[in-house]
Design a protein around this motif. Structure first.
Motif, short mmCIF file in Angstrom:
data_model
loop_
_atom_site.label_atom_id
_atom_site.label_comp_id
_atom_site.label_asym_id
_atom_site.label_seq_id
_atom_site.Cartn_x
_atom_site.Cartn_y
_atom_site.Cartn_z
N ALA A 31 -5.17 -0.72 -15.58
CA ALA A 31 -3.93 -1.50 -14.77
C ALA A 31 -4.19 -2.81 -14.93
O ALA A 31 -5.44 -3.41 -14.34
CB ALA A 31 -4.00 -1.14 -13.19
N ASP A 36 2.60 -4.96 -13.50
CA ASP A 36 3.28 -4.63 -12.25
C ASP A 36 4.83 -4.77 -12.70
O ASP A 36 5.43 -5.82 -13.44
CB ASP A 36 3.09 -5.68 -11.25
CG ASP A 36 3.72 -5.19 -9.80
OD1 ASP A 36 3.54 -3.98 -9.47
OD2 ASP A 36 4.08 -6.23 -9.17
N VAL A 65 1.36 -2.21 -9.75
CA VAL A 65 0.03 -2.55 -9.90
C VAL A 65 -0.15 -3.27 -8.60
O VAL A 65 0.19 -4.46 -8.38
CB VAL A 65 -0.37 -3.14 -10.95
CG1 VAL A 65 -1.94 -3.61 -10.96
CG2 VAL A 65 -0.09 -2.38 -12.25
#
Length: 151
Positions: A31, A36, A65
């Motif tokens: 991630a 995001d 995220v």
């Protein structure tokens, strides 16, 4: 597998269970803050030996995220004035914007010093520390009205 419409590398494995072939596929990603709000999607088709599609499906998942807030920058308009001394003209309105990214969104604490009386150019007063907490990264100092001191 795709991330925001762009193909990504995946792994696939198949095994037979009697007359049925079971195929699994997966991905492993690290991630990153830039991910995001992105979308991961997968799609598959089951085809006959004559290349006819007998089943197809898609799935998609929105990515959230969480990451720590980045070091903030202090902006005046489009200029980054972090760690710089800035001069203003008398009566000029001063607004500072603090820009940082984080999830959850960062909270801001402005700590600054100003002279108690900005109207008295002969003032010998010591600067006074002030603190302002905010969910927004905006500090509006108002109009500069004389020999004001901000640090």
């Amino acid at each position: 597998w795709e991330f925001n419409g762009k193909p990504i590398t995946s792994t696939a494995a198949g095994k037979r269970q009697g007359r049925t072939k079971v195929v699994t596929s997966g991905i492993s990603l690290v991630a990153q803050p830039e991910m995001d709000g992105g979308i991961i999607s997968c799609h598959y088709k089951i085809m006959t030996s004559s290349e006819d599609v007998i089943m197809a499906d898609r799935c998609r998942r929105y990515i959230v995220v969480q990451y720590a807030a980045r070091k903030p920058s202090i902006m005046i308009g489009a200029d980054d004035v972090t760690d710089r001394m800035i001069s203003y003209y008398k009566n000029e309105h001063v607004t500072l914007n603090c820009a940082s990214k984080g999830n959850p969104a960062p909270r801001y604490t402005w700590t600054y010093k100003t002279l108690p009386s900005c109207h008295d150019s002969e003032s010998t007063e010591e600067p006074v520390a002030k603190t302002l907490k905010s969910n927004l990264g905006v500090l509006d100092l108002g109009g500069v009205t004389g020999n004001c001191y901000y640090t």
